[in-house]
Design a protein around this motif. Structure first.
Motif, PDB file in Angstrom:
ATOM      1  N   GLY A   1      50.824  12.264  28.579  1.00 13.11           N
ATOM      2  CA  GLY A   1      51.829  13.310  28.741  1.00 13.11           C
ATOM      3  C   GLY A   1      51.738  14.026  30.070  1.00 13.11           C
ATOM      4  N   ALA A   2      50.536  14.474  30.437  1.00 17.36           N
ATOM      5  CA  ALA A   2      50.333  15.218  31.685  1.00 17.36           C
ATOM      6  C   ALA A   2      48.849  15.524  31.829  1.00 17.36           C
ATOM      7  CB  ALA A   2      51.140  16.519  31.696  1.00 17.36           C
ATOM      8  N   THR A   3      48.465  15.992  33.025  1.00 18.32           N
ATOM      9  CA  THR A   3      47.108  16.486  33.278  1.00 18.32           C
ATOM     10  C   THR A   3      47.195  17.718  34.163  1.00 18.32           C
ATOM     11  OG1 THR A   3      46.176  14.261  33.157  1.00 18.32           O
ATOM     12  CG2 THR A   3      44.831  15.953  34.189  1.00 18.32           C
ATOM     13  N   ALA A   4      46.528  18.791  33.739  1.00 15.43           N
ATOM     14  CA  ALA A   4      46.449  20.011  34.538  1.00 15.43           C
ATOM     15  C   ALA A   4      45.074  20.073  35.195  1.00 15.43           C
ATOM     16  CB  ALA A   4      46.668  21.236  33.663  1.00 15.43           C
ATOM     17  N   ASN A   5      45.069  20.198  36.512  1.00 17.03           N
ATOM     18  CA  ASN A   5      43.829  20.237  37.292  1.00 17.03           C
ATOM     19  C   ASN A   5      43.684  21.604  37.939  1.00 17.03           C
ATOM     20  OD1 ASN A   5      41.481  19.347  38.660  1.00 17.03           O
ATOM     21  ND2 ASN A   5      42.691  18.823  40.464  1.00 17.03           N
ATOM     22  N   LEU A   6      42.598  22.304  37.618  1.00 15.17           N
ATOM     23  CA  LEU A   6      42.336  23.619  38.207  1.00 15.17           C
ATOM     24  C   LEU A   6      41.451  23.455  39.427  1.00 15.17           C
ATOM     25  CD1 LEU A   6      42.604  24.048  34.894  1.00 15.17           C
ATOM     26  CD2 LEU A   6      42.134  26.413  35.562  1.00 15.17           C
ATOM     27  N   VAL A   7      41.908  23.972  40.568  1.00 11.12           N
ATOM     28  CA  VAL A   7      41.205  23.833  41.840  1.00 11.12           C
ATOM     29  C   VAL A   7      40.492  25.138  42.159  1.00 11.12           C
ATOM     30  CG1 VAL A   7      41.435  23.271  44.284  1.00 11.12           C
ATOM     31  CG2 VAL A   7      42.956  22.183  42.611  1.00 11.12           C
ATOM     32  N   ARG A   8      39.183  25.059  42.325  1.00  5.98           N
ATOM     33  CA  ARG A   8      38.368  26.252  42.529  1.00  5.98           C
ATOM     34  C   ARG A   8      38.553  26.830  43.934  1.00  5.98           C
ATOM     35  NH1 ARG A   8      33.142  25.699  39.197  1.00  5.98           N
ATOM     36  NH2 ARG A   8      32.193  26.975  40.813  1.00  5.98           N
ATOM     37  N   LYS A   9      38.278  28.124  44.045  1.00  2.15           N
ATOM     38  CA  LYS A   9      38.157  28.740  45.355  1.00  2.15           C
ATOM     39  C   LYS A   9      36.875  28.240  46.001  1.00  2.15           C
ATOM     40  CE  LYS A   9      40.832  32.899  44.375  1.00  2.15           C
ATOM     41  NZ  LYS A   9      40.863  34.386  44.354  1.00  2.15           N
ATOM     42  N   GLN A  10      36.913  28.085  47.320  1.00  2.44           N
ATOM     43  CA  GLN A  10      35.841  27.419  48.042  1.00  2.44           C
ATOM     44  C   GLN A  10      35.007  28.393  48.879  1.00  2.44           C
ATOM     45  OE1 GLN A  10      35.266  23.972  47.763  1.00  2.44           O
ATOM     46  NE2 GLN A  10      36.740  24.222  46.093  1.00  2.44           N
ATOM     47  N   PRO A  11      33.776  28.010  49.192  1.00  2.27           N
ATOM     48  CA  PRO A  11      32.996  28.805  50.150  1.00  2.27           C
ATOM     49  C   PRO A  11      33.733  28.932  51.470  1.00  2.27           C
ATOM     50  CG  PRO A  11      31.609  27.187  49.061  1.00  2.27           C
ATOM     51  CD  PRO A  11      33.019  26.857  48.677  1.00  2.27           C
ATOM     52  N   SER A  12      33.433  29.985  52.193  1.00  2.40           N
ATOM     53  CA  SER A  12      34.140  30.254  53.442  1.00  2.40           C
ATOM     54  C   SER A  12      33.171  30.790  54.483  1.00  2.40           C
ATOM     55  CB  SER A  12      35.257  31.271  53.190  1.00  2.40           C
ATOM     56  OG  SER A  12      35.849  31.693  54.395  1.00  2.40           O
ATOM     57  N   ARG A  13      33.450  30.474  55.739  1.00  7.93           N
ATOM     58  CA  ARG A  13      32.665  31.051  56.838  1.00  7.93           C
ATOM     59  C   ARG A  13      33.123  32.472  57.153  1.00  7.93           C
ATOM     60  NH1 ARG A  13      28.033  29.243  57.634  1.00  7.93           N
ATOM     61  NH2 ARG A  13      28.089  30.182  59.724  1.00  7.93           N
ATOM     62  N   GLU A  14      34.295  32.844  56.652  1.00 12.55           N
ATOM     63  CA  GLU A  14      34.791  34.204  56.831  1.00 12.55           C
ATOM     64  C   GLU A  14      34.437  35.030  55.601  1.00 12.55           C
ATOM     65  OE1 GLU A  14      36.224  35.428  59.508  1.00 12.55           O
ATOM     66  OE2 GLU A  14      36.083  33.475  60.535  1.00 12.55           O
ATOM     67  N   PRO A  15      33.808  36.197  55.769  1.00 15.04           N
ATOM     68  CA  PRO A  15      33.446  37.027  54.612  1.00 15.04           C
ATOM     69  C   PRO A  15      34.688  37.476  53.836  1.00 15.04           C
ATOM     70  CG  PRO A  15      32.273  37.740  56.584  1.00 15.04           C
ATOM     71  CD  PRO A  15      33.327  36.769  57.034  1.00 15.04           C
TER      72      PRO A  15
ATOM     73  N   GLY B   1      23.758  32.335  57.253  1.00  9.29           N
ATOM     74  CA  GLY B   1      23.180  31.667  58.403  1.00  9.29           C
ATOM     75  C   GLY B   1      24.192  30.754  59.085  1.00  9.29           C
ATOM     76  N   GLU B   2      23.674  29.829  59.885  1.00  9.72           N
ATOM     77  CA  GLU B   2      24.519  28.971  60.704  1.00  9.72           C
ATOM     78  C   GLU B   2      25.145  27.823  59.931  1.00  9.72           C
ATOM     79  OE1 GLU B   2      25.375  29.484  63.849  1.00  9.72           O
ATOM     80  OE2 GLU B   2      24.253  31.373  63.793  1.00  9.72           O
ATOM     81  N   THR B   3      24.490  27.341  58.889  1.00  9.40           N
ATOM     82  CA  THR B   3      24.972  26.128  58.218  1.00  9.40           C
ATOM     83  C   THR B   3      25.290  26.328  56.739  1.00  9.40           C
ATOM     84  OG1 THR B   3      22.700  25.442  57.750  1.00  9.40           O
ATOM     85  CG2 THR B   3      23.703  24.631  59.796  1.00  9.40           C
TER      86      THR B   3
ATOM     87  N   THR C   1      29.103  28.545  44.006  1.00  8.93           N
ATOM     88  CA  THR C   1      29.060  27.361  44.862  1.00  8.93           C
ATOM     89  C   THR C   1      28.269  27.688  46.125  1.00  8.93           C
ATOM     90  OG1 THR C   1      31.268  26.702  44.110  1.00  8.93           O
ATOM     91  CG2 THR C   1      30.408  25.592  46.066  1.00  8.93           C
ATOM     92  N   LEU C   2      27.302  26.848  46.440  1.00 12.31           N
ATOM     93  CA  LEU C   2      26.533  26.965  47.679  1.00 12.31           C
ATOM     94  C   LEU C   2      26.793  25.716  48.511  1.00 12.31           C
ATOM     95  CD1 LEU C   2      24.387  28.484  49.371  1.00 12.31           C
ATOM     96  CD2 LEU C   2      22.651  27.128  48.159  1.00 12.31           C
ATOM     97  N   ARG C   3      27.227  25.916  49.757  1.00 16.37           N
ATOM     98  CA  ARG C   3      27.573  24.794  50.624  1.00 16.37           C
ATOM     99  C   ARG C   3      26.642  24.760  51.842  1.00 16.37           C
ATOM    100  NH1 ARG C   3      33.651  24.548  52.517  1.00 16.37           N
ATOM    101  NH2 ARG C   3      33.836  23.709  50.392  1.00 16.37           N
ATOM    102  N   TRP C   4      26.147  23.557  52.127  1.00 15.57           N
ATOM    103  CA  TRP C   4      25.361  23.326  53.346  1.00 15.57           C
ATOM    104  C   TRP C   4      26.115  22.320  54.197  1.00 15.57           C
ATOM    105  CZ3 TRP C   4      21.519  19.078  54.426  1.00 15.57           C
ATOM    106  CH2 TRP C   4      20.888  19.282  55.664  1.00 15.57           C
TER     107      TRP C   4
END
Length: 738
Positions: A199-213, A238-240, A269-272
Motif C-alpha cells: 500500500g505505502a511506506t512512511a519513512n521518518l528522516v531524523r534531524k542530523q548533527p551540524s557544525r553550526e550550533p 572539536g574539529e572532527t 547521534t554522534l558524528r565523526w
C-alpha cells in the motif's frame, strides 16, 4: 492480537460524502488548491531554471551523501512538496523527487508544526491517500493506503530502515519531535523496503548533527491536563566531531476515564568526520511510553451509546507499557569520484506489556456491561541487522547495489481467560485485576532475512530517465511452541522489481510511468502460526502514471498520479472443500491522487490533496459466501485534506492564521458490505505569533465542531464496540530556536 485490532471507532455524525454540502466543499478545495496549477505555467518555471534551490536546513544539507547531485531547480519555499529534494525514500540512487517515476509525498517539520501536529499518526494521516486506523490515544501506527490496510501492507521506516513488527504492533516513533521530515512512498515499495509495503511506506528522516550550533525548545499545554516538553541541540565537538540530541516528554489525563497517558524519549547521534570522504556515526535512542488504558465504548446497532461516552470499563489497575531501545552504527566512505560505500549495523529491542479487560458489550434491558477478553500479555522483540551498500556514479548511470541481513527474535507470553462478567453500567470503581489465568511463556520465533537489491537510474538524455530495480528477499522463520506441538520451520521468498520512465517536458515539469511488483505476508511474519505457515507471500503488481510540476518560479507545485494494483494469492475458501482455506483469492484497487501547494501572494498559501480509491475483492470466498465486487474493510472511497494559511507582518512581529479540514468517506465494517460508518469532516485551526526570528507562540484548535467520528468503521454486531476519535481540544505552545 485483539488489543491492537479493535476498531478505532466513534460513530460519525459528520456529513456523508454523498451529501451536496461535502461535494461543494470538495470542489471548492480542489479548485482552490489545484485549479491554478496548469501546464500553461511551464514557461515561467523554465525561466526559473537558473535560480538556485533554497536550502532546507543546514542539518539536511550536512546529511546528504557525497554521491547525491542536486541540480539547479526552481526556488522552493516553505510548505512545498519537496520536488527539488533528493529522493531518499523513493529510491536508493538519490535522484531528485521530481524525476522519480513514483508517487512520493514530503512533509517537513515546519509544515506539521504550523498545523499543530506532533503525533506521527496525525502527520502521516494528512498526506494524500493515507487513512489512519489506530486510536488516537493508543501508541500504534496502522494506516490504509491505495485500498490495502494494516501493518502487513503499509510499512513504517526510520532513515530507510524498516522497524520491527510483531502482532501487528508498530508503536515507534509515536511523535515527530527530532525528525526533519516524513516522506511517504505510495504503492508497492518492496524494491526499497522489502515485504509488507504494497500500500505505502512512511519513512521518518531524523534531524542530523551540524557544525553550526543549534538549540531548540518546545513548551506546551492543553486540554485534559496535557503538557509537553521538547529539547533539541546540535553543534560541533572539536574539529572532527559533531552531535545531535533530542528529548521529548508528554503527559495527558485523557478525554475518558482512566485515559491518562505519559511517555518520553531520547534520541542521540554522534558524528565523526575526519575528512570529506569519511563519515562515521553512532546513534542511540530510548523510548518509554504508557498509553491510555482505554479500549473504546460499547455500541448498539452499529452506533455509539452517547450516555456511555467517556466511561471506561477496564480494570482499575490495568496497565500498558511500551519500551524501545535502539543502537545504530553507520560508516560512509567516498572511495573516489565514482564509488561510495556505506555500512549500517543496528540493534533494536522492544519490551511491551499489557494487562487489560478489552471487550465490552452493553445490555440496555439489564443496565449491565458484559466485560470479556481478560488479556495479560508481553512482547520481547529484538532485531539485529546490517546493510552494506555501494553507490556507483558511472556517467549516465547512478547505481545502487546492496545486501541487507537481519535477525528478529520474538518471545510471546500471555494468559488464557475467556470469562464474560457483568458489571453495572455506572459502576465505579471497577475493581482490581482478578484473572485466575496466569501469564506464561507461550512461543518464541526466530526470523532471519537476507535481501539483495540493485537499482539503476539511467539518464538516457536530458529529457529521459529510466529507473530499473530488482530485489530478492529470502526469509527463514522458526517457531518453537512452548506449550503444545505447534512448532514448525518455514521459508518464504519474494522478488520485487520496478521499471519506471520519466520524461521532462521542461525544467520544472515531469511526466512518468512505472510498472512494479511487490509482496505482502498473509500474516505478520514474526508471529506466524502453524495454520499460516504453509502460505507463501502474496504478490501485487502496479501500473502507475503521473505528473509533477513546479510553476511560477517555485511559488506553486502540484502532483497527480493514477494507478491500478492487483494483489493475488490472498487467502480464500477452497472451491471444492469449504472446510479448507487456500491461496487463490484476488483483490484490486485503482484510483487517482492529487496534491498541490499554491502561494497566491506573500500572505496567502493553500495546501490541498485528494484521493479517490476504487477497491474491491475480485475473488474471495468465505463460509460459502462470494465476496467478489465488495469493498474491503475500512477503505474509504474518498479522502481529502485542505489547509489555508494567512500571514502578515506588524510592528509586533509576524502573525499567521491557519484553517484546515480532513475529510474521510464512508467505510464498511464487514466484507459483505452491510455495515458501515458514515464519512466525517474534522476542522482544525491554528494561530501563531512570531515576535522575532526563532521565537514562535502557537494556539492550536483541533476538531473545532467537536465532531463525533471513528477512524475505523463500526460493526453492527451485538458484541461490537467503537473507539471515538479525538474530540475538541485546545493546545498552547511556545517554540524557541537559538
Amino acid at each position: 492480537m485483539k488489543h491492537q485490532l479493535y476498531p478505532a471507532a466513534r460513530h460519525a455524525k459528520a456529513l456523508p460524502f454523498s451529501s451536496p454540502t461535502w461535494n461543494s466543499w470538495t470542489c471548492a478545495a480542489l479548485l482552490a488548491s489545484l485549479g491554478l496549477a496548469v501546464p500553461a505555467q511551464a514557461a515561467e518555471a523554465e525561466a526559473a531554471e537558473g535560480a538556485a534551490s533554497k536550502p532546507r536546513t543546514s542539518a539536511q544539507a550536512d546529511a546528504s551523501l557525497p554521491t547525491v547531485q542536486v541540480k539547479s531547480a526552481p526556488v522552493t519555499s516553505e510548505g512545498g512538496l519537496g520536488l527539488s529534494l533528493p529522493s531518499t525514500s523513493g529510491s536508493r540512487t538519490g535522484i531528485v523527487t521530481r524525476d522519480l517515476p513514483a508517487s512520493l509525498d514530503v512533509v517537513d517539520s515546519e509544515t506539521w508544526q504550523e498545523r499543530g501536529d506532533i503525533r506521527t499518526a496525525d502527520i502521516i494521516g494528512r498526506s494524500v491517500g493515507m487513512a489512519p486506523l489506530s486510536p488516537t490515544s493508543y501508541s500504534s501506527l496502522s494506516f490504509g493506503a491505495r485500498g490495502f490496510t494494516g501493518t502487513n501492507s503499509v510499512g513504517i521506516a526510520e532513515d530507510g530502515v524498516r522497524l520491527g513488527v510483531a502482532s501487528s504492533t508498530v508503536p515507534y516513533p509515536s511523535d515527530g519531535w527530532g525528525y526533519e521530515r516524513v516522506e511517504v512512498l505510495r504503492g508497492p515499495a518492496s524494491i526499497v523496503y522489502g515485504s509488507g509495503t504494497v500500500g505505502a511506506t512512511a519513512n521518518l528522516v531524523r534531524k542530523q548533527p551540524s557544525r553550526e550550533p543549534v538549540r531548540e525548545v518546545l513548551l506546551g499545554a492543553g486540554s485534559d491536563g496535557a503538557a509537553k516538553l521538547g529539547l533539541g541541540a546540535a553543534g560541533p565537538l572539536g574539529e572532527t566531531l559533531s552531535y545531535r540530541v533530542d528529548a521529548y516528554g508528554h503527559y495527558t489525563n485523557g478525554e475518558h476515564d482512566m485515559a491518562r497517558a505519559h511517555g518520553g524519549k531520547l534520541m542521540s547521534t554522534l558524528r565523526w568526520q575526519p575528512s570529506a570522504a569519511l563519515r562515521m556515526e553512532l546513534l542511540a535512542d530510548y523510548s518509554d511510553q504508557k498509553p491510555a488504558r482505554y479500549f473504546g465504548t460499547p455500541t448498539e446497532n452499529g452506533k455509539i451509546v452517547k450516555e456511555l461516552l467517556g466511561r471506561n470499563y477496564n480494570t482499575d489497575d490495568s496497565a500498558i507499557s511500551i519500551k524501545d531501545q535502539r543502537v545504530r552504527g553507520r560508516v560512509n566512505y567516498q572511495v573516489n569520484d565514482w564509488l561510495n560505500v556505506s555500512n549500517e549495523l543496528y540493534h533494536f529491542k522492544a519490551d511491551r506489556y499489557w494487562r487489560n479487560i478489552e471487550s465490552y458489550r452493553y445490555d440496555r434491558s439489564t443496565g449491565m456491561v458484559k466485560r470479556g477478553d481478560y488479556l495479560e500479555l508481553a512482547h520481547d522483540l529484538e532485531q539485529t541487522g546490517n546493510r552494506l551498500e555501494s553507490r556507483i556514479n558511472a556517467g549516465a548511470h547512478q547505481l545502487a547495489l546492496g545486501w541487507e541481513v537481519s535477525r528478529t527474535k520474538f518471545g510471546y507470553s500471555g494468559n488464557s481467560d475467556n470469562r464474560k462478567i457483568d458489571l453495572p453500567v455506572d459502576s465505579s470503581p471497577h475493581g482490581p485485576w482478578d484473572s485466575p489465568s496466569p501469564m506464561v511463556d507461550r512461543f518464541q520465533t526466530t526470523t532471519t532475512t537476507h535481501d539483495f537489491y540493485a537499482e539503476d537510474a539511467w539518464t538516457l538524455s536530458p529529457q529521459w530517465l529510466l529507473l530499473a530495480g530488482i530485489r530478492r528477499d529470502l526469509t527463514d522463520m522458526s517457531r518453537r511452541d512452548l506449550l503444545g506441538a505447534s512448532s514448525f520451520d518455514t521459508t518464504l521468498g519474494g522478488t520485487a522489481w520496478r521499471l519506471g520512465l520519466t520524461y521532462k517536458l521542461d525544467a520544472a515539469t515531469s511526466v512518468y510511468g512505472q510498472v512494479s511488483q511487490g509482496h505482502d505476508p498473509v500474516g505478520n511474519i514474526a508471529t506466524l502460526n502453524l495454520a499460516n505457515s504453509r502460505y507463501k507471500l502474496t504478490k501485487a503488481r502496479q501500473l502507475e502514471v503521473g505528473l509533477k510540476q513546479q510553476f511560477a518560479q517555485g511559488r506553486g507545485e502540484w502532483t497527480a498520479a493514477a494507478y491500478r494494483i492487483e494483489k493475488t494469492d490472498i487467502v480464500t475458501q477452497d472451491t471444492y472443500d469449504k472446510t479448507k482455506s487456500v491461496q487463490g483469492g484476488k483483490q484490486s484497487s485503482q484510483g487517482l491522487e492529487l496534491s498541490a501547494v499554491l502561494r497566491l501572494s506573500p500572505n496567502w498559501r493553500l495546501e490541498g490533496n485528494y484521493a479517490l480509491v476504487d477497491a474491491q475483492y475480485d475473488e474471495l470466498l468465505k463460509d460459502g459466501v462470494d465476496f467478489a465486487g465488495k469493498r474491503p474493510l475500512n477503505v474509504p472511497r474518498h479522502m481529502a485534506n485542505l489547509w489555508a494559511h494567512y500571514s502578515t507582518d506588524s510592528r509586533w512581529g509576524r502573525w499567521q492564521a491557519s484553517l484546515g479540514a480532513r475529510a474521510v468517506g464512508q467505510r464498511y465494517a464487514n466484507d459483505v458490505n452491510t455495515a458501515s460508518s458514515a464519512g466525517y469532516t474534522v476542522w482544525d485551526a491554528a494561530l501563531s505569533w512570531r515576535p522575532k526570528p526563532g521565537t514562535t507562540y502557537r494556539l492550536s484548535l483541533r476538531n473545532l465542531t467537536d465532531k463525533l467520528y471513528t477512524y475505523s468503521a463500526v460493526s453492527n454486531a451485538a458484541a461490537a464496540q467503537a473507539y471515538p476519535g479525538e474530540g475538541r481540544r485546545v493546545d498552547l505552545s511556545a517554540q524557541f530556536t537559538f
